[in-house]
Write a protein that holds these residues in place. Structure first.
Motif, PDB file in Angstrom:
ATOM      1  N   GLU A  97      27.802 -12.772   2.345  1.00 11.67           N
ATOM      2  CA  GLU A  97      29.241 -12.967   2.532  1.00 11.67           C
ATOM      3  C   GLU A  97      29.926 -11.732   3.113  1.00 11.67           C
ATOM      4  O   GLU A  97      31.142 -11.725   3.305  1.00 11.67           O
ATOM      5  CB  GLU A  97      29.887 -13.359   1.201  1.00 11.67           C
ATOM      6  CG  GLU A  97      29.472 -14.763   0.732  1.00 11.67           C
ATOM      7  CD  GLU A  97      30.163 -15.191  -0.543  1.00 11.67           C
ATOM      8  OE1 GLU A  97      31.043 -14.436  -1.035  1.00 11.67           O
ATOM      9  OE2 GLU A  97      29.820 -16.273  -1.063  1.00 11.67           O
ATOM     10  N   GLY A  98      29.149 -10.692   3.389  1.00 11.87           N
ATOM     11  CA  GLY A  98      29.677  -9.544   4.120  1.00 11.87           C
ATOM     12  C   GLY A  98      30.226  -8.412   3.285  1.00 11.87           C
ATOM     13  O   GLY A  98      30.865  -7.493   3.830  1.00 11.87           O
ATOM     14  N   TYR A  99      29.997  -8.430   1.978  1.00 13.87           N
ATOM     15  CA  TYR A  99      30.464  -7.324   1.149  1.00 13.87           C
ATOM     16  C   TYR A  99      29.621  -6.078   1.421  1.00 13.87           C
ATOM     17  O   TYR A  99      28.423  -6.169   1.697  1.00 13.87           O
ATOM     18  CB  TYR A  99      30.395  -7.689  -0.333  1.00 13.87           C
ATOM     19  CG  TYR A  99      31.436  -8.698  -0.751  1.00 13.87           C
ATOM     20  CD1 TYR A  99      32.721  -8.300  -1.094  1.00 13.87           C
ATOM     21  CD2 TYR A  99      31.140 -10.060  -0.773  1.00 13.87           C
ATOM     22  CE1 TYR A  99      33.687  -9.229  -1.462  1.00 13.87           C
ATOM     23  CE2 TYR A  99      32.092 -10.998  -1.137  1.00 13.87           C
ATOM     24  CZ  TYR A  99      33.366 -10.577  -1.480  1.00 13.87           C
ATOM     25  OH  TYR A  99      34.327 -11.497  -1.829  1.00 13.87           O
ATOM     26  N   LYS A 100      30.244  -4.922   1.337  1.00 14.87           N
ATOM     27  CA  LYS A 100      29.532  -3.655   1.473  1.00 14.87           C
ATOM     28  C   LYS A 100      28.863  -3.349   0.130  1.00 14.87           C
ATOM     29  O   LYS A 100      29.530  -3.352  -0.906  1.00 14.87           O
ATOM     30  CB  LYS A 100      30.508  -2.531   1.836  1.00 14.87           C
ATOM     31  CG  LYS A 100      31.282  -2.766   3.121  1.00 14.87           C
ATOM     32  CD  LYS A 100      32.322  -1.670   3.330  1.00 14.87           C
ATOM     33  CE  LYS A 100      33.177  -1.931   4.554  1.00 14.87           C
ATOM     34  NZ  LYS A 100      34.194  -0.869   4.746  1.00 14.87           N
ATOM     35  N   LEU A 101      27.557  -3.085   0.166  1.00 14.13           N
ATOM     36  CA  LEU A 101      26.800  -2.898  -1.069  1.00 14.13           C
ATOM     37  C   LEU A 101      26.077  -1.552  -1.066  1.00 14.13           C
ATOM     38  O   LEU A 101      25.563  -1.109  -0.043  1.00 14.13           O
ATOM     39  CB  LEU A 101      25.761  -4.009  -1.230  1.00 14.13           C
ATOM     40  CG  LEU A 101      26.254  -5.458  -1.169  1.00 14.13           C
ATOM     41  CD1 LEU A 101      25.074  -6.416  -1.307  1.00 14.13           C
ATOM     42  CD2 LEU A 101      27.292  -5.719  -2.254  1.00 14.13           C
ATOM     43  N   ALA A 102      26.025  -0.932  -2.246  1.00 15.42           N
ATOM     44  CA  ALA A 102      25.293   0.323  -2.384  1.00 15.42           C
ATOM     45  C   ALA A 102      24.733   0.448  -3.796  1.00 15.42           C
ATOM     46  O   ALA A 102      25.264  -0.136  -4.742  1.00 15.42           O
ATOM     47  CB  ALA A 102      26.185   1.523  -2.069  1.00 15.42           C
ATOM     48  N   ILE A 103      23.662   1.216  -3.909  1.00 16.61           N
ATOM     49  CA  ILE A 103      23.099   1.607  -5.201  1.00 16.61           C
ATOM     50  C   ILE A 103      23.556   3.025  -5.497  1.00 16.61           C
ATOM     51  O   ILE A 103      23.465   3.907  -4.638  1.00 16.61           O
ATOM     52  CB  ILE A 103      21.556   1.565  -5.169  1.00 16.61           C
ATOM     53  CG1 ILE A 103      21.050   0.143  -4.946  1.00 16.61           C
ATOM     54  CG2 ILE A 103      20.978   2.160  -6.452  1.00 16.61           C
ATOM     55  CD1 ILE A 103      21.305  -0.811  -6.083  1.00 16.61           C
ATOM     56  N   VAL A 104      24.050   3.247  -6.717  1.00 14.40           N
ATOM     57  CA  VAL A 104      24.443   4.586  -7.154  1.00 14.40           C
ATOM     58  C   VAL A 104      23.724   4.836  -8.476  1.00 14.40           C
ATOM     59  O   VAL A 104      24.078   4.277  -9.517  1.00 14.40           O
ATOM     60  CB  VAL A 104      25.965   4.702  -7.344  1.00 14.40           C
ATOM     61  CG1 VAL A 104      26.336   6.111  -7.777  1.00 14.40           C
ATOM     62  CG2 VAL A 104      26.689   4.344  -6.049  1.00 14.40           C
ATOM     63  N   THR A 105      22.689   5.665  -8.451  1.00 16.19           N
ATOM     64  CA  THR A 105      21.800   5.819  -9.598  1.00 16.19           C
ATOM     65  C   THR A 105      21.556   7.285  -9.933  1.00 16.19           C
ATOM     66  O   THR A 105      21.706   8.156  -9.074  1.00 16.19           O
ATOM     67  CB  THR A 105      20.454   5.117  -9.322  1.00 16.19           C
ATOM     68  OG1 THR A 105      19.544   5.350 -10.410  1.00 16.19           O
ATOM     69  CG2 THR A 105      19.819   5.640  -8.033  1.00 16.19           C
ATOM     70  N   THR A 106      21.165   7.538 -11.176  1.00 15.40           N
ATOM     71  CA  THR A 106      20.782   8.900 -11.569  1.00 15.40           C
ATOM     72  C   THR A 106      19.284   9.122 -11.380  1.00 15.40           C
ATOM     73  O   THR A 106      18.757  10.170 -11.742  1.00 15.40           O
ATOM     74  CB  THR A 106      21.160   9.194 -13.035  1.00 15.40           C
ATOM     75  OG1 THR A 106      20.624   8.178 -13.879  1.00 15.40           O
ATOM     76  CG2 THR A 106      22.659   9.270 -13.199  1.00 15.40           C
ATOM     77  N   LYS A 107      18.598   8.127 -10.841  1.00 16.10           N
ATOM     78  CA  LYS A 107      17.204   8.304 -10.444  1.00 16.10           C
ATOM     79  C   LYS A 107      17.144   9.053  -9.114  1.00 16.10           C
ATOM     80  O   LYS A 107      18.083   8.992  -8.314  1.00 16.10           O
ATOM     81  CB  LYS A 107      16.544   6.940 -10.215  1.00 16.10           C
ATOM     82  CG  LYS A 107      16.005   6.241 -11.431  1.00 16.10           C
ATOM     83  CD  LYS A 107      15.279   4.973 -11.004  1.00 16.10           C
ATOM     84  CE  LYS A 107      14.472   4.394 -12.146  1.00 16.10           C
ATOM     85  NZ  LYS A 107      13.741   3.174 -11.733  1.00 16.10           N
TER      86      LYS A 107
END
Length: 213
Positions: A97-107
């Motif tokens: 659906e075009g949402y901007k996605l990201a992972i934000v992790t402490t790994k």
């Protein structure tokens, strides 16, 4: 304000790494502290970075502990990590659906990529912010700011989704909407104590929140 960006924590949020993390901590700490740590007593270590956790136990040996932990963790990773029900379908829908996605992790990014590839989520995230990409970890807002910058997104148009206090507080510090996952190992009551904007029961619940704002 319309939401166009969703940032996700990884462990305990999208993928179930709880058993892997618990076993890795117990394996590492048993060497110097035989019998002192149990499954229950290592639960508070889930969320903070390895540096923070191991430094609090023995600052001088933190680097050695991190190496031991990661070696064990990587060796057993694929046999113990699973994806939470509905996550892949929900992430795919957001992506489509075009949402901007990201992972934000402490790994570190290398370990995060192992989980994303194993579960088939790697196709949906162009931006991954790991511990080795920042100078300050969550709950400092720096990781969220970096993800927003790379996505060309604004904090007021973003949601941060996570399973731990660090995620909720980082979202508040960065000015994004904060969302806790109801399947968090530490439980809803723990998350609610940090006053997130929402607690979701499923990925469908998250989709409903995104679409109504």
């Amino acid at each position: 304000m319309t939401i166009n960006t969703i940032l996700f924590d990884l462990d305990g949020t999208l993928i179930d790494t709880n058993e892997l993390i618990i076993q890795s901590f117990l394996h590492t700490l048993e060497l110097d502290y035989p019998g002192q740590y149990t499954r229950e007593t290592v639960l508070p270590f889930i969320g903070p970075s390895l540096q923070e956790t191991f430094s609090s136990i023995n600052k001088e040996k933190a680097a050695t502990y991190i190496e031991t932990y990661r070696t064990h963790n990587h060796h057993h990773h694929d046999s113990l990590v699973t994806i939470y029900p509905g996550v892949k379908e929900g992430v795919k829908r957001l992506h489509d659906e075009g949402y901007k996605l990201a992972i934000v992790t402490t790994k570190i990014k290398e370990t995060a990529m192992m989980g994303l590839k194993l579960t088939g989520l790697d196709d949906y995230f162009d931006v991954i912010i790991g511990l080795d990409d920042v100078t300050k970890e969550k709950p400092n807002p720096e990781p969220i700011y970096k993800a927003l910058e790379q996505l060309h997104a604004k904090a007021e148009e973003a949601i941060m989704v996570g399973d731990n206090s660090h995620d909720i507080l980082a979202a508040k510090n960065a000015g994004t909407i904060s969302v806790g996952v109801g399947w968090a190992l530490k439980g809803e009551a723990f998350l609610k104590s940090f006053e997130p904007d929402y607690i979701i029961k499923s990925m469908d619940h998250l989709l409903a929140i995104v679409e109504e704002r």
